[in-house]
Design a protein around this motif. Structure first.
Motif, PDB file in Angstrom:
ATOM      1  N   UNK A 238       0.838  -1.205   0.000  1.00 45.62           N
ATOM      2  CA  UNK A 238       0.000   0.000   0.000  1.00 45.62           C
ATOM      3  C   UNK A 238       0.869   1.250   0.000  1.00 45.62           C
ATOM      4  N   UNK A 239       0.671   2.098  -0.987  1.00 40.98           N
ATOM      5  CA  UNK A 239       1.304   3.416  -1.020  1.00 40.98           C
ATOM      6  C   UNK A 239       0.401   4.364  -0.230  1.00 40.98           C
ATOM      7  N   UNK A 240       0.680   4.514   1.050  1.00 39.62           N
ATOM      8  CA  UNK A 240      -0.278   5.153   1.951  1.00 39.62           C
ATOM      9  C   UNK A 240      -0.515   6.634   1.682  1.00 39.62           C
ATOM     10  N   UNK A 241       0.512   7.475   1.455  1.00 44.23           N
ATOM     11  CA  UNK A 241       0.193   8.887   1.189  1.00 44.23           C
ATOM     12  C   UNK A 241      -0.719   9.057  -0.021  1.00 44.23           C
ATOM     13  N   UNK A 242      -0.470   8.282  -1.066  1.00 41.51           N
ATOM     14  CA  UNK A 242      -1.331   8.356  -2.247  1.00 41.51           C
ATOM     15  C   UNK A 242      -2.744   7.880  -1.916  1.00 41.51           C
ATOM     16  N   UNK A 243      -2.845   6.794  -1.157  1.00 46.93           N
ATOM     17  CA  UNK A 243      -4.157   6.271  -0.777  1.00 46.93           C
ATOM     18  C   UNK A 243      -4.963   7.320  -0.022  1.00 46.93           C
ATOM     19  N   UNK A 244      -4.312   8.073   0.851  1.00 46.58           N
ATOM     20  CA  UNK A 244      -4.995   9.080   1.663  1.00 46.58           C
ATOM     21  C   UNK A 244      -5.219  10.388   0.914  1.00 46.58           C
ATOM     22  N   UNK A 245      -4.644  10.506  -0.278  1.00 51.85           N
ATOM     23  CA  UNK A 245      -4.755  11.766  -1.007  1.00 51.85           C
ATOM     24  C   UNK A 245      -3.990  12.880  -0.327  1.00 51.85           C
ATOM     25  N   UNK A 246      -2.894  12.525   0.345  1.00 48.25           N
ATOM     26  CA  UNK A 246      -2.113  13.507   1.099  1.00 48.25           C
ATOM     27  C   UNK A 246      -1.280  14.375   0.165  1.00 48.25           C
ATOM     28  N   UNK A 247      -1.055  15.609   0.582  1.00 52.19           N
ATOM     29  CA  UNK A 247      -0.148  16.506  -0.100  1.00 52.19           C
ATOM     30  C   UNK A 247       1.082  16.748   0.744  1.00 52.19           C
ATOM     31  N   UNK A 248       2.045  17.434   0.189  1.00 50.25           N
ATOM     32  CA  UNK A 248       3.281  17.699   0.914  1.00 50.25           C
ATOM     33  C   UNK A 248       3.007  18.411   2.229  1.00 50.25           C
ATOM     34  N   UNK A 249       2.113  19.389   2.231  1.00 52.37           N
ATOM     35  CA  UNK A 249       1.814  20.116   3.463  1.00 52.37           C
ATOM     36  C   UNK A 249       1.181  19.205   4.513  1.00 52.37           C
ATOM     37  N   UNK A 250       0.376  18.235   4.072  1.00 51.63           N
ATOM     38  CA  UNK A 250      -0.197  17.266   5.021  1.00 51.63           C
ATOM     39  C   UNK A 250       0.912  16.461   5.685  1.00 51.63           C
ATOM     40  N   UNK A 251       1.873  16.025   4.886  1.00 52.59           N
ATOM     41  CA  UNK A 251       2.990  15.251   5.424  1.00 52.59           C
ATOM     42  C   UNK A 251       3.833  16.093   6.372  1.00 52.59           C
ATOM     43  N   UNK A 252       4.117  17.334   5.992  1.00 48.92           N
ATOM     44  CA  UNK A 252       4.887  18.221   6.868  1.00 48.92           C
ATOM     45  C   UNK A 252       4.158  18.431   8.186  1.00 48.92           C
ATOM     46  N   UNK A 253       2.832  18.538   8.142  1.00 51.16           N
ATOM     47  CA  UNK A 253       2.041  18.710   9.362  1.00 51.16           C
ATOM     48  C   UNK A 253       2.180  17.502  10.287  1.00 51.16           C
ATOM     49  N   UNK A 254       2.133  16.293   9.716  1.00 50.62           N
ATOM     50  CA  UNK A 254       2.320  15.080  10.513  1.00 50.62           C
ATOM     51  C   UNK A 254       3.706  15.063  11.136  1.00 50.62           C
TER      52      UNK A 254
END
Length: 338
Positions: A238-254
């Motif tokens: 599972x490619x999780x960021x893609x599955x969640x529809x995450x963007x770079x800013x979402x990842x930086x927030x995490x």
């Protein structure tokens, strides 16, 4: 010489002979993305993946590939929030920088997750080793117009033979494909060993792309089903960021939640060569001989699906890593070549 055309959405250009710019002004991949029902597909896939929490044969129900970089760290945090009980896995090929394992261990300890380093070198098959030899020989050659032509031929051949089911030895221009021959079988092998049904990766683009024969539209999937011959159960990659529809800013927030910061000298967005010594010694030579950065397609996909702003991808591609040493020296140091 034909004028170079650029995609209106992503960094792909016709310098890459596999890229087509359509009348819409988009490359074929971006055009297919615009027409695909990818959001509804990912919603269904996410529902299925969430249901796997607690579904392992023992306490562990998932594995997470962990390098300690931005994507894998955020993925581990997200997997824990989804209710999984994971083990963090760091693969070792002998040519990843030493700080990768150390950084991954620190991240796993901080998050209270068991961490294992898995050496892939004992699993190198003869045809894989032959591909390493051929790749070293290719990169040993002096840069000439004839070699540039050969690099482009092999780049095209590598795209045609992207599947790990293709076992014929060959020289790879994109050295990432050598690693892929090792890690894809390892996803299933390690998940089965731990009794887990899913292996999460922090990859920011799709794992599968297929065409619907009924309507001609393309399906972008975040989930790949692996079941080698003789295996009793499949494992879902599972490619999780893609599955969640995450963007770079979402990842930086995490990442802010856990206090993660890029190591000194690194930016948040880098090409693959930043975390691989083999890729680093090959990258600049490949870019010169191909006429485009070998990591363009990967970063372009992150732009296509909305994870990455185009300008961030273009910045990462603008200056290929220059490194001392050679492909042969790195592989010899890793114990893959003698």
């Amino acid at each position: 010489m034909d004028q170079v055309q650029s995609c209106a959405r992503c960094p792909n250009t016709t310098r890459n002979p596999t890229v087509r710019i359509l009348p819409s002004g988009l490359c074929a991949i971006c055009h297919w993305w615009a027409e695909s029902p990818h959001a509804s597909i990912r919603r269904r896939e996410l529902q299925h993946v969430r249901a796997l929490a607690g579904g392992g044969r023992g306490e562990v129900d998932a594995l997470v590939g962990l390098s300690g970089g931005k994507d894998s760290t955020a993925t581990l945090v997200r997997v824990l929030k989804m209710g999984f009980t994971p083990v963090a896995i760091t693969f070792d090929t002998g040519y990843y920088p030493a700080h990768i394992t150390q950084r991954a261990a620190r991240v796993a300890a901080q998050l209270g997750v068991r961490h294992e380093v898995v050496d892939l070198r004992p699993h190198i098959q003869p045809e894989d080793r032959a591909s390493y030899v051929l790749t070293a020989e290719l990169y040993d050659r002096e840069e000439t117009p004839l070699l540039a032509e050969r690099f482009r031929e092999l780049y095209l051949l590598g795209r045609e033979r992207y599947s790990v089911k293709q076992r014929e030895p060959m020289a790879y221009v994109r050295t990432c494909q050598l690693c892929r021959r090792l890690v894809v079988p390892a996803y299933h092998r390690e998940a089965a060993r731990h009794g887990a049904r899913v292996f999460f990766l922090g990859t920011n683009e799709w794992v599968g792309l297929s065409q619907n024969p009924g309507n001609g539209r393309y399906t972008f999937s975040a989930v790949r089903r692996l079941q080698p011959p003789g295996a009793h159960e499949p494992v879902l990659v599972v490619h999780l960021p893609f599955l969640l529809g995450a963007g770079l800013e979402d990842t930086v927030s995490v990442l802010r939640e856990v206090g993660w910061e890029p190591p000194a000298g690194e930016r948040v967005v880098e090409s693959s060569a930043n975390s691989c010594l083999l890729g680093r010694v090959a990258e600049a030579k490949a870019a010169r001989l191909l006429g485009f950065h070998p990591d363009t397609v990967r970063l372009a996909r992150e732009v296509t699906c909305g994870f990455l702003p185009r300008e961030e991808a273009e910045r990462a591609l603008a200056a290929p890593h220059e490194a001392t040493g050679s492909v042969r020296q790195v592989l010899t140091g890793a114990g893959i070549l003698s």
